[in-house]
Design a protein around this motif. Structure first.
Motif, PDB file in Angstrom:
ATOM      1  N   ARG A  39       0.840  -1.195   0.000  1.00 32.54           N
ATOM      2  CA  ARG A  39       0.000   0.000   0.000  1.00 32.54           C
ATOM      3  C   ARG A  39       0.876   1.247   0.000  1.00 32.54           C
ATOM      4  NH1 ARG A  39      -2.240   0.565   4.830  1.00 32.54           N
ATOM      5  NH2 ARG A  39      -3.828   2.034   4.114  1.00 32.54           N
ATOM      6  N   LEU A  40       0.396   2.298  -0.651  1.00 31.05           N
ATOM      7  CA  LEU A  40       1.076   3.593  -0.637  1.00 31.05           C
ATOM      8  C   LEU A  40       0.217   4.576   0.135  1.00 31.05           C
ATOM      9  CD1 LEU A  40       3.387   5.429  -1.586  1.00 31.05           C
ATOM     10  CD2 LEU A  40       2.072   5.873  -3.671  1.00 31.05           C
ATOM     11  N   VAL A  41       0.799   5.166   1.197  1.00 29.56           N
ATOM     12  CA  VAL A  41       0.068   6.075   2.073  1.00 29.56           C
ATOM     13  C   VAL A  41       0.819   7.397   2.148  1.00 29.56           C
ATOM     14  CG1 VAL A  41      -0.730   6.472   4.429  1.00 29.56           C
ATOM     15  CG2 VAL A  41      -0.896   4.185   3.438  1.00 29.56           C
ATOM     16  N   PHE A  42       0.100   8.496   2.030  1.00 28.33           N
ATOM     17  CA  PHE A  42       0.682   9.829   2.187  1.00 28.33           C
ATOM     18  C   PHE A  42       0.174  10.432   3.496  1.00 28.33           C
ATOM     19  CE2 PHE A  42       0.567   9.019  -2.336  1.00 28.33           C
ATOM     20  CZ  PHE A  42       1.797   9.475  -2.779  1.00 28.33           C
ATOM     21  N   ASN A  43       1.089  11.064   4.255  1.00 31.82           N
ATOM     22  CA  ASN A  43       0.660  11.780   5.452  1.00 31.82           C
ATOM     23  C   ASN A  43       1.415  13.117   5.530  1.00 31.82           C
ATOM     24  OD1 ASN A  43       3.222  11.285   6.555  1.00 31.82           O
ATOM     25  ND2 ASN A  43       2.534   9.479   7.683  1.00 31.82           N
ATOM     26  N   ASP A  44       1.204  13.872   6.592  1.00 32.86           N
ATOM     27  CA  ASP A  44       1.799  15.206   6.715  1.00 32.86           C
ATOM     28  C   ASP A  44       3.091  15.214   7.522  1.00 32.86           C
ATOM     29  OD1 ASP A  44      -0.287  16.380   5.258  1.00 32.86           O
ATOM     30  OD2 ASP A  44      -1.563  16.507   7.040  1.00 32.86           O
ATOM     31  N   ASP A  45       3.682  14.034   7.750  1.00 32.16           N
ATOM     32  CA  ASP A  45       4.892  13.948   8.570  1.00 32.16           C
ATOM     33  C   ASP A  45       6.146  14.275   7.758  1.00 32.16           C
ATOM     34  OD1 ASP A  45       3.268  13.228  10.614  1.00 32.16           O
ATOM     35  OD2 ASP A  45       3.678  11.075  10.493  1.00 32.16           O
ATOM     36  N   LYS A  46       7.291  14.206   8.452  1.00 34.62           N
ATOM     37  CA  LYS A  46       8.582  14.510   7.819  1.00 34.62           C
ATOM     38  C   LYS A  46       9.358  13.250   7.458  1.00 34.62           C
ATOM     39  CE  LYS A  46       9.213  18.982  10.106  1.00 34.62           C
ATOM     40  NZ  LYS A  46      10.112  19.822  10.930  1.00 34.62           N
ATOM     41  N   GLU A  47       8.769  12.091   7.655  1.00 34.40           N
ATOM     42  CA  GLU A  47       9.470  10.835   7.414  1.00 34.40           C
ATOM     43  C   GLU A  47       8.889  10.098   6.213  1.00 34.40           C
ATOM     44  OE1 GLU A  47      10.972   9.367  11.780  1.00 34.40           O
ATOM     45  OE2 GLU A  47       8.976   8.751  11.110  1.00 34.40           O
ATOM     46  N   CYS A  48       9.774   9.370   5.516  1.00 35.74           N
ATOM     47  CA  CYS A  48       9.360   8.413   4.490  1.00 35.74           C
ATOM     48  C   CYS A  48       9.944   7.066   4.896  1.00 35.74           C
ATOM     49  CB  CYS A  48       9.883   8.821   3.115  1.00 35.74           C
ATOM     50  SG  CYS A  48       9.271  10.413   2.541  1.00 35.74           S
ATOM     51  N   TYR A  49       9.128   6.031   4.895  1.00 39.83           N
ATOM     52  CA  TYR A  49       9.621   4.734   5.359  1.00 39.83           C
ATOM     53  C   TYR A  49       8.701   3.630   4.848  1.00 39.83           C
ATOM     54  CZ  TYR A  49       5.918   5.304   8.872  1.00 39.83           C
ATOM     55  OH  TYR A  49       4.725   5.510   9.491  1.00 39.83           O
ATOM     56  N   VAL A  57       4.787   7.942   2.706  1.00 41.61           N
ATOM     57  CA  VAL A  57       5.501   9.117   2.206  1.00 41.61           C
ATOM     58  C   VAL A  57       5.020  10.336   2.984  1.00 41.61           C
ATOM     59  CG1 VAL A  57       5.938  10.606   0.210  1.00 41.61           C
ATOM     60  CG2 VAL A  57       5.752   8.128  -0.098  1.00 41.61           C
ATOM     61  N   GLY A  58       5.933  10.928   3.745  1.00 38.59           N
ATOM     62  CA  GLY A  58       5.610  12.144   4.480  1.00 38.59           C
ATOM     63  C   GLY A  58       5.725  13.350   3.556  1.00 38.59           C
ATOM     64  N   LYS A  59       4.651  14.065   3.388  1.00 38.69           N
ATOM     65  CA  LYS A  59       4.655  15.195   2.444  1.00 38.69           C
ATOM     66  C   LYS A  59       5.536  16.351   2.934  1.00 38.69           C
ATOM     67  CE  LYS A  59       0.074  14.949   2.273  1.00 38.69           C
ATOM     68  NZ  LYS A  59      -1.350  15.197   1.946  1.00 38.69           N
ATOM     69  N   MET A 245      17.943  10.722   4.954  1.00 33.07           N
ATOM     70  CA  MET A 245      17.514   9.346   5.170  1.00 33.07           C
ATOM     71  C   MET A 245      16.044   9.245   5.544  1.00 33.07           C
ATOM     72  SD  MET A 245      20.780   7.900   7.229  1.00 33.07           S
ATOM     73  CE  MET A 245      19.738   6.679   7.957  1.00 33.07           C
ATOM     74  N   GLY A 246      15.367   8.307   4.904  1.00 31.49           N
ATOM     75  CA  GLY A 246      14.036   7.946   5.353  1.00 31.49           C
ATOM     76  C   GLY A 246      14.179   6.989   6.517  1.00 31.49           C
ATOM     77  N   LYS A 247      13.092   6.755   7.187  1.00 30.99           N
ATOM     78  CA  LYS A 247      13.125   5.854   8.340  1.00 30.99           C
ATOM     79  C   LYS A 247      12.644   4.490   7.889  1.00 30.99           C
ATOM     80  CE  LYS A 247      10.968   5.322  12.878  1.00 30.99           C
ATOM     81  NZ  LYS A 247       9.929   5.865  13.745  1.00 30.99           N
ATOM     82  N   LEU A 248      13.469   3.478   8.107  1.00 28.52           N
ATOM     83  CA  LEU A 248      13.092   2.117   7.747  1.00 28.52           C
ATOM     84  C   LEU A 248      12.655   1.401   9.012  1.00 28.52           C
ATOM     85  CD1 LEU A 248      12.946  -0.313   5.853  1.00 28.52           C
ATOM     86  CD2 LEU A 248      15.370  -0.699   6.278  1.00 28.52           C
ATOM     87  N   LYS A 249      11.347   1.265   9.190  1.00 26.81           N
ATOM     88  CA  LYS A 249      10.852   0.622  10.400  1.00 26.81           C
ATOM     89  C   LYS A 249      11.058  -0.883  10.299  1.00 26.81           C
ATOM     90  CE  LYS A 249       7.328   3.863  11.958  1.00 26.81           C
ATOM     91  NZ  LYS A 249       5.920   4.057  12.231  1.00 26.81           N
ATOM     92  N   ALA A 250      11.525  -1.479  11.366  1.00 22.10           N
ATOM     93  CA  ALA A 250      11.670  -2.930  11.397  1.00 22.10           C
ATOM     94  C   ALA A 250      11.474  -3.379  12.832  1.00 22.10           C
ATOM     95  CB  ALA A 250      13.040  -3.345  10.892  1.00 22.10           C
ATOM     96  N   THR A 251      10.244  -3.437  13.261  1.00 29.38           N
ATOM     97  CA  THR A 251       9.958  -3.824  14.634  1.00 29.38           C
ATOM     98  C   THR A 251       9.434  -5.241  14.659  1.00 29.38           C
ATOM     99  OG1 THR A 251       7.662  -3.122  14.536  1.00 29.38           O
ATOM    100  CG2 THR A 251       9.277  -1.455  15.126  1.00 29.38           C
ATOM    101  N   GLY A 252       9.388  -5.791  15.857  1.00 26.11           N
ATOM    102  CA  GLY A 252       8.913  -7.163  15.992  1.00 26.11           C
ATOM    103  C   GLY A 252       7.452  -7.335  15.638  1.00 26.11           C
ATOM    104  N   THR A 253       6.716  -6.240  15.535  1.00 31.11           N
ATOM    105  CA  THR A 253       5.288  -6.352  15.243  1.00 31.11           C
ATOM    106  C   THR A 253       5.011  -6.546  13.762  1.00 31.11           C
ATOM    107  OG1 THR A 253       5.118  -3.950  15.027  1.00 31.11           O
ATOM    108  CG2 THR A 253       4.691  -4.881  17.188  1.00 31.11           C
ATOM    109  N   ASN A 254       6.023  -6.271  12.936  1.00 29.94           N
ATOM    110  CA  ASN A 254       5.814  -6.402  11.501  1.00 29.94           C
ATOM    111  C   ASN A 254       6.180  -7.801  11.036  1.00 29.94           C
ATOM    112  OD1 ASN A 254       5.072  -3.701  11.122  1.00 29.94           O
ATOM    113  ND2 ASN A 254       7.224  -3.104  11.255  1.00 29.94           N
TER     114      ASN A 254
END
Length: 653
Positions: A39-49, A57-59, A245-254
């Motif tokens: 899925r591709l999601v856009f939000n108003d944050d400063k991070e892309c991950y 994608v943080g706009k 750098m974008g943030k690459l999330k890699a937590t145990g929940t994923n």
């Protein structure tokens, strides 16, 4: 801001879908099914991950702080492709393992562990992605190059007073060392020594084939940085790195994407220590850091110059305006769109007047959302592979057409005198006084329909004897449909392509409608030809034939059925089903439709397919065999079929 525009966001989502579709021949089937769900999601944050399942994608991402909309659009594409590369190539389980164990293994510098593995993994996945498409490489540079320029200037001019400064310079250097393979000399000798130790590790990392290897190289860098006297609990990477750098999330929940595709990618073979740089190269650089640094500056200047030119070009273009206008004006002529919609609605009505054997079956017309599409790039590459046979067939048909025109022109000037024309000759000096032999337009073309069986047997692989490549039969069916579509489009013959399968319902995918057969994007839907369910051939032949008869504009109507040759569905098989297929072809003959079967099955089944006399058991009076050994010869077979049918005496079928 351009990323607030809904049309632009839709366009970026479509860009992601095309990029995913291009992975079809690169990844395994199960991996493809995973990434198609991204899925591709856009939000108003400063991070892309990415989480592995969603790309966010943080706009307000700092890279997007540009005045020119076209540059921001390209940078957004670069970010999306970068995150998609993580979804495809990053093993999130190995990534999470490194992040979770780093605090125990490297207590002195644990807070920078994530930054280091991210930078190295970014090099790896971007290299592998760029090998698949050079355009992606340009997009990656569009995201990075201004920040690289900023970093290089900062490193050359920074004052280095302590180990905290040194660590900042080293991490900043990581961001471009993998691009230029050269160090930039600083004013501090200790920093220069560390840079020389860092360079071979980064080089090996850029050639790594897995996240596990990257974690190993990140460990080496962490050990190298332990030589510095830095209180890591108070150290944070500076704003420049955070900006890039974008943030690459890699937590145990994923759920980790554990299945890798290393061996299927160019340059990804396991070559072990061969990945390390040549020792003489490293020694040479060590001897002459001054020279290497000058070369690094030249490379950076050249990169910046190239990208400045690209920026100027983009500033003159109107990419984003065109996208918005295309959406506002609709991507297709409204009249054509309504014609296609009307044609598709008519399909469901075709079940009327079918024999009792089929009349109770429910028909499901697959919607546009259910029909898969090629990306434009993938379609064009397949078309390029068939370019020569397409040109050859089109040329021959045009040649025959020209001969017919010349014959027609001759016939207008000879034969029996037309009384009405003679009166016009006396009154108006008209020279054409002979009876016309046939209408001008109708004999210069045929209306053609291709009906493709998408039953499960088409998943069987067939071997191309020329290159020993194995492909599922449905892939070859896609190639046949593409070849026929391009030939008929070039010769300007109206045509339609349907794919069908039988399950709980009778499923029809109207891939190319008559109304849109000359539209350049309709062919992308040929990708939806697949292998699923069963096949109730007789019913679909009748429906397709009636549709052809109802939409034909010439007297010559040709229905081509591409089938595995064995009609089989619930309560529909064996001799009764084969007899039903034959009856269907005879019913269509009364409508002026000629039916030709193209059989792509086993040699031993041929006797069931072709009907050689009235007492035979076959289904088609006219048949072409593309068995497992000859299926890749389809361009020649289709060429001969079209030439033969077009050269027939000018009588309707």
């Amino acid at each position: 801001m351009i990323l607030e525009n809904p049309q632009i966001l839709k366009s970026l989502d479509a860009f992601l879908r095309r990029a995913i579709a291009d992975m079809e021949d690169i990844v395994s089937i199960s991996k493809m099914q995973e990434i198609e769900m991204t899925r591709l999601v856009f939000n108003d944050d400063k991070e892309c991950y990415t989480t592995g399942k969603t790309i966010v994608v943080g706009k307000d991402f700092p890279v997007f702080k540009r005045d020119n909309n076209n540059i921001v659009y390209r940078q957004a594409q670069g970010v999306i492709i970068h995150e998609l590369a993580h979804v495809i190539f990053t093993n999130f389980k190995h990534y999470a393992t490194f992040i979770n164990t780093a605090p125990h293994k490297h207590k002195k510098s644990k807070n920078i562990a994530k930054s280091i593995i991210n930078i190295l993994e970014d090099y790896r996945i971007e290299r592998q992605m760029a090998e698949l498409n050079l355009f992606y490489k340009k997009l990656f540079l569009m995201v990075r190059f201004h920040i690289i320029q900023e970093i290089s200037e900062k490193i050359k001019n920074i004052g280095i007073a302590n180990d905290v400064d040194r660590l900042n310079v080293l991490i900043n250097s990581l961001l471009f060392l993998g691009f230029i393979n050269k160090p930039l000399k600083t004013a501090d000798s200790k920093t220069n020594e560390l840079l020389m130790s860092l360079l071979p590790i980064v080089r090996k990392a850029t050639l790594a084939k897995s996240t596990r290897e990257i974690a190993g190289y990140a460990d080496e860098i962490m050990i190298l940085f332990e030589k510095l006297d830095v209180d890591d609990s108070n150290f944070y990477v500076d704003e420049v790195i955070e900006k890039l750098m974008g943030k690459l999330k890699a937590t145990g929940t994923n759920t980790p994407l554990e299945q890798q595709i290393e061996t299927s990618l160019p340059g990804s073979q396991n070559i072990g220590d061969k990945d390390s740089p040549d020792r003489s190269v490293v020694l040479d650089i060590t001897k002459s850091l001054e020279l290497a640094s000058r070369e690094a500056e030249d490379i950076l200047d050249d990169l910046v110059s190239q990208m400045d030119k690209e920026v100027l070009r983009l500033e003159r273009e109107d990419i984003t305006s065109d996208i918005i206008n295309n959406y506002l004006n609709t991507s297709m002529n409204e009249r054509l769109e309504s014609q296609i919609e009307k044609e598709e609605k008519e399909i469901a009505e075709l079940i009327k007047d079918l024999p009792p054997l089929h009349s109770r079956r429910r028909v499901n017309i697959r919607t546009l959302n259910e029909i898969d599409k090629y990306s434009i790039g993938h379609y064009e590459s397949l078309k390029t592979n068939l370019r020569i046979p397409i040109l050859r067939t089109t040329f021959k048909l045009e040649q025959i057409k020209q001969t017919k025109i010349e014959d027609w022109e001759y016939n207008q000037k000879s034969g029996s005198i037309d009384t009405d024309s003679l009166i016009r000759f006396v009154a108006f000096d008209e020279l054409d006084i002979f009876k016309k032999q046939y209408p001008e337009d109708e004999q210069m073309a045929m209306d053609v329909m291709l009906l493709v069986d998408c039953s499960g047997s088409n998943s069987t692989e067939v071997l191309n004897q020329k290159n020993k490549e194995r492909l599922p039969r449905y892939k070859v069916n896609q190639m046949i449909a593409l070849f026929l579509h391009e030939v008929l489009k070039d010769i300007e013959w109206r045509h339609s392509i349907w794919a069908f399968d039988s399950g709980d319902t009778e499923n029809i995918a109207p891939i190319i409608p008559f109304a849109g057969c000359f539209d350049k994007k309709e062919g992308l839907k040929i990708r939806s030809i697949g292998a699923r369910n069963a096949n109730r051939d007789g019913m679909h032949i009748r429906m397709a034939g009636k549709h052809l008869a109802g939409h034909a504009e010439t007297d010559r109507k040709l229905l081509i059925v591409l089938s595995d040759g064995q009609p089989a569905s619930r309560n529909y098989s064996g001799v009764a089903a084969m007899s039903d297929v034959y009856k269907a072809t005879q019913e269509l003959k009364e409508l002026g439709v000629k039916t030709i079967g193209i059989f792509s099955g086993d040699e031993i089944e041929n006797r069931y397919f072709e009907r050689k006399d009235n007492n035979g058991a076959g289904m088609y009076e006219s048949a072409i065999f593309l068995n497992n050994d000859s299926i890749f010869e389809f361009p020649d077979k289709i060429y001969n079929l079209l030439i033969k049918e077009f050269e027939l005496e000018d009588n309707p079928y």
